[in-house]
Every structure is written in C-alpha cells, then in structure tokens.
Design a protein around this motif. Sequence first.
Motif, PDB file in Angstrom:
ATOM      1  N   MET A 114      39.814  37.166  26.773  1.00  0.00           N
ATOM      2  CA  MET A 114      40.728  37.060  25.765  1.00  0.00           C
ATOM      3  C   MET A 114      41.413  38.591  25.292  1.00  0.00           C
ATOM      4  O   MET A 114      42.463  39.116  25.248  1.00  0.00           O
ATOM      5  CB  MET A 114      40.560  36.172  24.574  1.00  0.00           C
ATOM      6  N   ILE A 115      40.151  39.253  25.254  1.00  0.00           N
ATOM      7  CA  ILE A 115      40.420  40.687  24.759  1.00  0.00           C
ATOM      8  C   ILE A 115      41.169  41.481  25.866  1.00  0.00           C
ATOM      9  O   ILE A 115      41.995  42.259  25.903  1.00  0.00           O
ATOM     10  CB  ILE A 115      39.277  41.716  24.265  1.00  0.00           C
TER      11      ILE A 115
ATOM     12  N   ALA B  96      45.991  43.413  28.383  1.00  0.00           N
ATOM     13  CA  ALA B  96      47.117  43.317  29.475  1.00  0.00           C
ATOM     14  C   ALA B  96      48.496  42.893  28.995  1.00  0.00           C
ATOM     15  O   ALA B  96      49.574  43.249  29.451  1.00  0.00           O
ATOM     16  CB  ALA B  96      46.675  42.081  30.387  1.00  0.00           C
ATOM     17  N   GLY B  97      48.654  41.887  28.242  1.00  0.00           N
ATOM     18  CA  GLY B  97      49.811  41.730  27.502  1.00  0.00           C
ATOM     19  C   GLY B  97      50.536  42.913  26.912  1.00  0.00           C
ATOM     20  O   GLY B  97      51.750  42.727  26.943  1.00  0.00           O
ATOM     21  N   LEU B  98      49.751  43.715  26.006  1.00  0.00           N
ATOM     22  CA  LEU B  98      50.579  44.878  25.550  1.00  0.00           C
ATOM     23  C   LEU B  98      51.013  45.744  26.597  1.00  0.00           C
ATOM     24  O   LEU B  98      52.098  46.216  26.722  1.00  0.00           O
ATOM     25  CB  LEU B  98      49.432  45.609  24.807  1.00  0.00           C
ATOM     26  N   LEU B  99      50.194  46.190  27.675  1.00  0.00           N
ATOM     27  CA  LEU B  99      50.807  46.995  28.558  1.00  0.00           C
ATOM     28  C   LEU B  99      51.919  46.179  29.673  1.00  0.00           C
ATOM     29  O   LEU B  99      52.864  46.745  29.909  1.00  0.00           O
ATOM     30  CB  LEU B  99      49.675  47.012  29.740  1.00  0.00           C
ATOM     31  N   ALA B 100      51.931  44.886  29.714  1.00  0.00           N
ATOM     32  CA  ALA B 100      52.932  43.802  30.389  1.00  0.00           C
ATOM     33  C   ALA B 100      54.155  43.997  29.586  1.00  0.00           C
ATOM     34  O   ALA B 100      55.315  44.239  29.981  1.00  0.00           O
ATOM     35  CB  ALA B 100      52.270  42.747  30.794  1.00  0.00           C
TER      36      ALA B 100
ATOM     37  N   VAL C 232      50.419  44.127  36.545  1.00  0.00           N
ATOM     38  CA  VAL C 232      49.973  44.703  35.710  1.00  0.00           C
ATOM     39  C   VAL C 232      49.196  43.641  34.770  1.00  0.00           C
ATOM     40  O   VAL C 232      48.042  44.236  34.366  1.00  0.00           O
ATOM     41  CB  VAL C 232      51.242  45.162  34.499  1.00  0.00           C
ATOM     42  N   ILE C 233      49.384  42.528  34.710  1.00  0.00           N
ATOM     43  CA  ILE C 233      48.652  41.511  33.896  1.00  0.00           C
ATOM     44  C   ILE C 233      47.467  41.383  34.520  1.00  0.00           C
ATOM     45  O   ILE C 233      46.169  41.532  34.077  1.00  0.00           O
ATOM     46  CB  ILE C 233      49.297  40.319  33.475  1.00  0.00           C
ATOM     47  N   TRP C 234      47.568  40.948  35.870  1.00  0.00           N
ATOM     48  CA  TRP C 234      46.299  40.432  36.796  1.00  0.00           C
ATOM     49  C   TRP C 234      45.287  41.802  37.056  1.00  0.00           C
ATOM     50  O   TRP C 234      43.913  41.542  36.933  1.00  0.00           O
ATOM     51  CB  TRP C 234      46.660  40.016  37.926  1.00  0.00           C
ATOM     52  N   THR C 235      45.852  43.087  37.316  1.00  0.00           N
ATOM     53  CA  THR C 235      45.299  44.245  37.441  1.00  0.00           C
ATOM     54  C   THR C 235      44.302  44.803  36.186  1.00  0.00           C
ATOM     55  O   THR C 235      43.119  45.001  36.164  1.00  0.00           O
ATOM     56  CB  THR C 235      46.045  45.185  37.898  1.00  0.00           C
ATOM     57  N   THR C 236      44.947  44.602  34.843  1.00  0.00           N
ATOM     58  CA  THR C 236      44.349  44.949  33.890  1.00  0.00           C
ATOM     59  C   THR C 236      43.159  43.987  33.249  1.00  0.00           C
ATOM     60  O   THR C 236      42.278  44.288  33.214  1.00  0.00           O
ATOM     61  CB  THR C 236      45.129  44.954  32.698  1.00  0.00           C
ATOM     62  N   ILE C 237      43.464  42.595  33.594  1.00  0.00           N
ATOM     63  CA  ILE C 237      42.424  41.804  33.103  1.00  0.00           C
ATOM     64  C   ILE C 237      41.343  41.981  34.249  1.00  0.00           C
ATOM     65  O   ILE C 237      40.202  41.972  33.684  1.00  0.00           O
ATOM     66  CB  ILE C 237      42.996  40.175  33.332  1.00  0.00           C
TER      67      ILE C 237
ATOM     68  N   SER D 236      49.129  36.279  28.394  1.00  0.00           N
ATOM     69  CA  SER D 236      48.348  36.932  28.847  1.00  0.00           C
ATOM     70  C   SER D 236      46.724  36.597  28.188  1.00  0.00           C
ATOM     71  O   SER D 236      45.699  36.737  28.927  1.00  0.00           O
ATOM     72  CB  SER D 236      48.430  38.637  28.874  1.00  0.00           C
ATOM     73  N   THR D 237      46.867  36.423  26.983  1.00  0.00           N
ATOM     74  CA  THR D 237      45.501  36.362  26.318  1.00  0.00           C
ATOM     75  C   THR D 237      45.193  35.044  26.728  1.00  0.00           C
ATOM     76  O   THR D 237      43.882  34.652  26.817  1.00  0.00           O
ATOM     77  CB  THR D 237      45.815  36.186  24.741  1.00  0.00           C
ATOM     78  N   ALA D 238      45.832  34.267  26.845  1.00  0.00           N
ATOM     79  CA  ALA D 238      45.408  32.744  27.411  1.00  0.00           C
ATOM     80  C   ALA D 238      45.007  32.784  28.684  1.00  0.00           C
ATOM     81  O   ALA D 238      43.779  32.319  29.086  1.00  0.00           O
ATOM     82  CB  ALA D 238      46.399  31.622  27.305  1.00  0.00           C
ATOM     83  N   LEU D 239      45.652  33.579  29.663  1.00  0.00           N
ATOM     84  CA  LEU D 239      45.351  33.747  31.007  1.00  0.00           C
ATOM     85  C   LEU D 239      43.746  34.642  30.976  1.00  0.00           C
ATOM     86  O   LEU D 239      43.054  34.082  32.033  1.00  0.00           O
ATOM     87  CB  LEU D 239      46.216  34.553  31.665  1.00  0.00           C
ATOM     88  N   GLY D 240      43.665  35.524  30.208  1.00  0.00           N
ATOM     89  CA  GLY D 240      42.299  36.140  30.117  1.00  0.00           C
ATOM     90  C   GLY D 240      41.162  35.455  30.045  1.00  0.00           C
ATOM     91  O   GLY D 240      40.123  35.294  30.403  1.00  0.00           O
ATOM     92  N   GLY D 241      41.405  34.318  28.780  1.00  0.00           N
ATOM     93  CA  GLY D 241      40.364  33.340  28.585  1.00  0.00           C
ATOM     94  C   GLY D 241      40.229  32.382  29.642  1.00  0.00           C
ATOM     95  O   GLY D 241      38.870  32.046  30.049  1.00  0.00           O
TER      96      GLY D 241
END
Length: 246
Positions: free
Chosen positions: A10-11, A16-20, A216-221, A73-78
């Motif tokens: 989630m972190i 990732a969400g902030l960058l996206a 951006v989201i998937w790469t960062t995660i 993005s946070t939910a996706l990270g989880g």
Amino acid sequence: MTRSLLIRGMIAGLLAGLLAFGFARVFGEPQVDHAIAFEEKMSQAAGEVAEPEIVSRETQAGLGLFTGVVVFSTALGGLFSLVFAFAHGRVSSFSPRATAALLALAGYIAIVLVPAIKYPMNPPAVGSPDTIAARTELFFVMLVVSVGALAAATGLASRLRAQHGAWNSALIAGAAYVVFIVLVQYLLPAIHEVPEQFSPTVLWNFRVASLGLHVVIWTTIGLVFGVLAERVLASHRPSYRLQTAR
C-alpha cells in the motif's frame, strides 16, 4: 509477514498514485480539456442546452483526480502485495525484486494493455451514451479473459518447466497466451464511435497518456515494492523458508 507485505504494498501504491497524479495533470488533463471543448462546441451547433455543472472542472482535475488516482493505486498496491506473497517462492525462484518486477509487467500487460488494444480508453465526446453499458460489459469480459488466460499460461509454464526448462516453458506458455488472446479479440465485437470531426491528435494523445498513467503506476509499484519486500523477507528469512518448504 503477509501483513508486513500488505502495508508495504500500500505504501508503494500510495507513492505510485502521487507520481501518477502528476503525470495525469501534465499529460492527460489537457487532452480532456480539448475533448470537453469539442463536446461543448458540438452541443452548441446542435442547439442543445448546456447541462448544469454539478462538479466544477477545476475540482475534477484537482481534488477529484488526486483522490481517485491515489485511492486506486493504494488499493492496487495492496492487492499486488497479496499476489506477490502467493507467487514468490511458489511460481518462480526469482529474487523478490525480480518477482515483483515480473508481476508488475504481467499485470500491466494482462490488466491494462490487452483490454486497451481491443477497447481503448476514450476521452469525453467519444462514445454514445446509449452503448455505455454494452461497452463496459465488453471491456470487463476482455479483462477477465485476459487475467484468466495469464493465470492459465502461468500454470502451463509451471507444468512444462521440469521437461522443457524454465526458458522454453515460458516461451511456450507466452505463445499460447498470445494466440488465445488474439482469437478472443477477433471474436469479440469491435466498437467504433469516434465522431468524424473529432481531432485524431487529441484522441491519440489521450490514449497514450492513459496507457502512460498505468505505466507509471505499475512500474512504481513493481520497483518500490520489490525493494521493500526484499527487506521484509530478509528479516523473516528463517520462518519464510520453513513456510515455503511446507
């Protein structure tokens, strides 16, 4: 340990969400503004009365976009961390960073790229309101089929690994996935609802920006979570080895 991975996922998703959000503000929102301007121009030409603005455009492009992208993005990270917890040490013997990177790549291809090839993202003014339900259903059918095919291809690669080796089994499973997806996309109906007067440049830039947002989201995660997960697994290495051995 799963809880620790979930928190770190989630972190990574939050970052990732902030960058996206920054990416969407710079590259995506200008295309949305162009599409809205086109939509308003066509409505005026048709003599239609403008609909009242419930949420201001400034709020949509600011707080609304920020909230939506960061929460997603946070939910996706989880969810990504839970898939990683299951896959690492079972599906492959790669390092945590490599496993996270491969999962991110596979997730982007199966969840974002493959559905977008058949049913790409559209800006406002593109698509009929009468077909939105059908378009949504077809998109989710393509999404579910793509994810299911990826899971089946992963299982196929695991079964073939002992006989053909890791590299050859991955190539065979990948080829099977591509052939199946091509067949499904051929059988599913196509949708073409772009107005003739709509700028192809705006449409192209919007779709590229939409795909770039998910890059951006998937790469960062994948990268950030890989580093964080490696530290978690290093601190729980004895218990983790015992768990995977079982």
